[in-house]
Design an enzyme around this catalytic site. Structure first.
Site, PDB file in Angstrom:
ATOM      1  N   GLU A  10      48.667  31.474  42.203  1.00  0.00           N
ATOM      2  CA  GLU A  10      47.304  31.662  42.735  1.00  0.00           C
ATOM      3  C   GLU A  10      46.401  32.484  41.799  1.00  0.00           C
ATOM      4  OE1 GLU A  10      47.774  33.184  46.713  1.00  0.00           O
ATOM      5  OE2 GLU A  10      48.758  31.353  47.400  1.00  0.00           O
ATOM      6  N   GLU A  48      54.606  23.908  48.356  1.00  0.00           N
ATOM      7  CA  GLU A  48      54.603  24.632  49.645  1.00  0.00           C
ATOM      8  C   GLU A  48      54.054  23.754  50.775  1.00  0.00           C
ATOM      9  OE1 GLU A  48      52.809  28.535  49.408  1.00  0.00           O
ATOM     10  OE2 GLU A  48      53.638  28.902  47.415  1.00  0.00           O
TER      11      GLU A  48
HETATM   12  C1  XIL Z   1      54.030  33.595  52.841  1.00  0.00           C
HETATM   13  C2  XIL Z   1      55.309  33.623  53.677  1.00  0.00           C
HETATM   14  O1  XIL Z   1      55.514  32.347  54.234  1.00  0.00           O
HETATM   15  C3  XIL Z   1      55.211  34.678  54.751  1.00  0.00           C
HETATM   16  O2  XIL Z   1      56.465  34.813  55.417  1.00  0.00           O
HETATM   17  C4  XIL Z   1      54.792  36.013  54.171  1.00  0.00           C
HETATM   18  O3  XIL Z   1      54.567  36.931  55.209  1.00  0.00           O
HETATM   19  C5  XIL Z   1      53.536  35.877  53.328  1.00  0.00           C
HETATM   20  O4  XIL Z   1      53.736  34.870  52.333  1.00  0.00           O
HETATM   21  N1  XIL Z   1      51.184  31.056  49.421  1.00  0.00           N
HETATM   22  C6  XIL Z   1      52.342  31.497  48.797  1.00  0.00           C
HETATM   23  C7  XIL Z   1      53.484  31.965  49.644  1.00  0.00           C
HETATM   24  O5  XIL Z   1      52.462  31.370  47.581  1.00  0.00           O
HETATM   25  O6  XIL Z   1      54.258  32.949  48.992  1.00  0.00           O
HETATM   26  C8  XIL Z   1      53.045  32.450  50.987  1.00  0.00           C
HETATM   27  O7  XIL Z   1      54.210  32.709  51.758  1.00  0.00           O
HETATM   28  C9  XIL Z   1      52.144  31.446  51.653  1.00  0.00           C
HETATM   29  C10 XIL Z   1      50.914  31.187  50.835  1.00  0.00           C
END
Ligand code: XIL
Length: 373
Positions: free
Chosen positions: A160, A277
């Protein structure tokens, strides 16, 4: 920080991870079943993000994961706040468990993530200076990527990093790392990861690249293409783009020619693409569970049909596998009090329409190796 690989190896063996851990060879895997089997026959690696506690405490879920997934990602346990209780200190217990679970199940590991503006320990935010930043960044990446070298297929090295709202001409996010190292933190991170694990596929991963009808996303694609081209020109070891794929059920599923062209353009830079994701947020969808499931499935289908039409897309990871365990329950809870349903399996571990939509999308994909002249 010396990496005690022999003790890691012992612990992974105790966890049932099998032999040959550091040979670089992937585990001997039988032909895959479930979604990963269908995906594999069409040149795609399918997997999911996990929290090790849920796998270790829930045998039915562990069995489902083993059947469905050829790749596992640590949903949280490889982030700085989990690995770094203090300066000069590392806590690998949770991350080791994720790697051990993957080895036990014959799955690959996708590492997430070495550099991010979130999930950083308070001490890092407090103590980071221009004087110590490069050593901290390289020390962390060297220790973490080095510890798992040969065990990890791919890493989200930088997560990001683009934020056009921050209004820098280059489009980079104003993050703690950018503040102290400037834009160089990105190639520095990739070089450190490559030194630590020369065999790993190294990704830059981001969100907000998916929708054709969202102007800021369309602009973000352009910004990203320019940045990627620049890093490639300067020889940074970036191998692939990660597109997160957090889809939004109440939006139009506008995945069309512009997304297809973006994927083509990324591929033309010599980069691979992984979907890192994937899930569908049903927080603001109305109606019965069956109705919501239909819409969620349509989003999976529409997005994957376009994504998988690009041969450079080689892996798809969902952010969780079953609605039984999804961070959306807390982060995107529904106001009507019913449980969220963003993933391919429901809370009872039964496949939903989303599973069948994904299976269809994988099955329709032309296998890039088989179609190459
Ligand atoms: C999220 C997790 O799913 C949660 O459990 C945690 O509290 C916060 O992070 N983008 C990303 C991930 O790259 O690491 C994030 O994961 C969701 C958004």
């Amino acid at each position: 920080m010396p990496v005690d690989r022999s003790s890691l190896s012992r612990r992974l063996l105790l966890a049932g991870a099998g032999a040959g851990l550091f040979s670089g060879a992937s585990a001997q895997t039988p032909p895959r079943s479930g979604l990963s089997g269908i995906a594999a026959r069409h040149g795609v690696l399918f997997g999911a993000a996990i929290e090790p506690d849920t796998v270790d405490s829930d045998p039915a879920f562990a069995a489902l994961l083993a059947r469905e997934c050829a790749s596992l990602t640590a949903e949280n346990h490889m982030k700085w706040n989990m690995l770094r209780p203090g300066p000069g200190r590392f806590e690998f217990e949770g991350a080791d468990r994720v790697v051990a679970i993957a080895r036990r199940q014959g799955a690959m590991v996708h590492g997430h993530c070495l550099v991010w503006h979130e999930a950083n320990p308070a001490w890092l935010v407090r103590e980071l200076t221009t004087g110590n930043a490069q050593a901290l960044l390289e020390g962390h990446i060297g220790a973490v990527a080095g510890r798992y070298a040969g065990l990890i297929r791919s890493w989200d090295v930088v997560n990001e990093a683009i934020e056009r709202n921050d209004r820098r001409p280059d489009g980079l996010r104003k993050s703690l790392w950018l503040n102290v190292l400037g834009p160089d933190y990105i190639p520095l991170a990739f070089e450190a990861a490559h030194r630590a694990d020369p065999g790993a596929r190294l990704l830059l991963s981001d969100y907000g690249l998916e929708y054709d009808d969202e102007p800021w996303m369309v602009e973000k694609r352009e910004t990203l293409l320019e940045l990627l081209a620049g890093w490639k020109r300067s020889g940074a070891p970036i191998h692939a783009l990660g597109i997160q794929g957090h889809l939004i059920g109440h939006r139009p599923a506008s995945f069309g020619p512009a997304l297809r062209k973006f994927l083509r353009d990324v591929s033309s830079l010599g980069l691979g693409i992984d979907i890192t994701e994937l899930d569908v947020n049903d927080q603001n969808l109305h109606g019965s569970a069956a109705h919501r499931d239909r819409i969620v499935a349509q989003h999976y289908r529409a997005f994957l049909q376009v994504a998988l039409s690009e041969p450079a897309v080689r892996a798809v990871t969902t952010w969780g596998l079953s609605d039984r365990y999804t961070s959306k329950s807390s982060m995107s809870a529904r106001s009507d009090g019913t449980g969220v349903r963003p993933l391919p399996f429901d809370q009872s571990l039964q496949p939903k329409q989303a599973w069948f939509a994904m299976a269809d999308a994988f099955a329709q994909r032309q296998h890039p190796e088989k179609t190459r002249n």
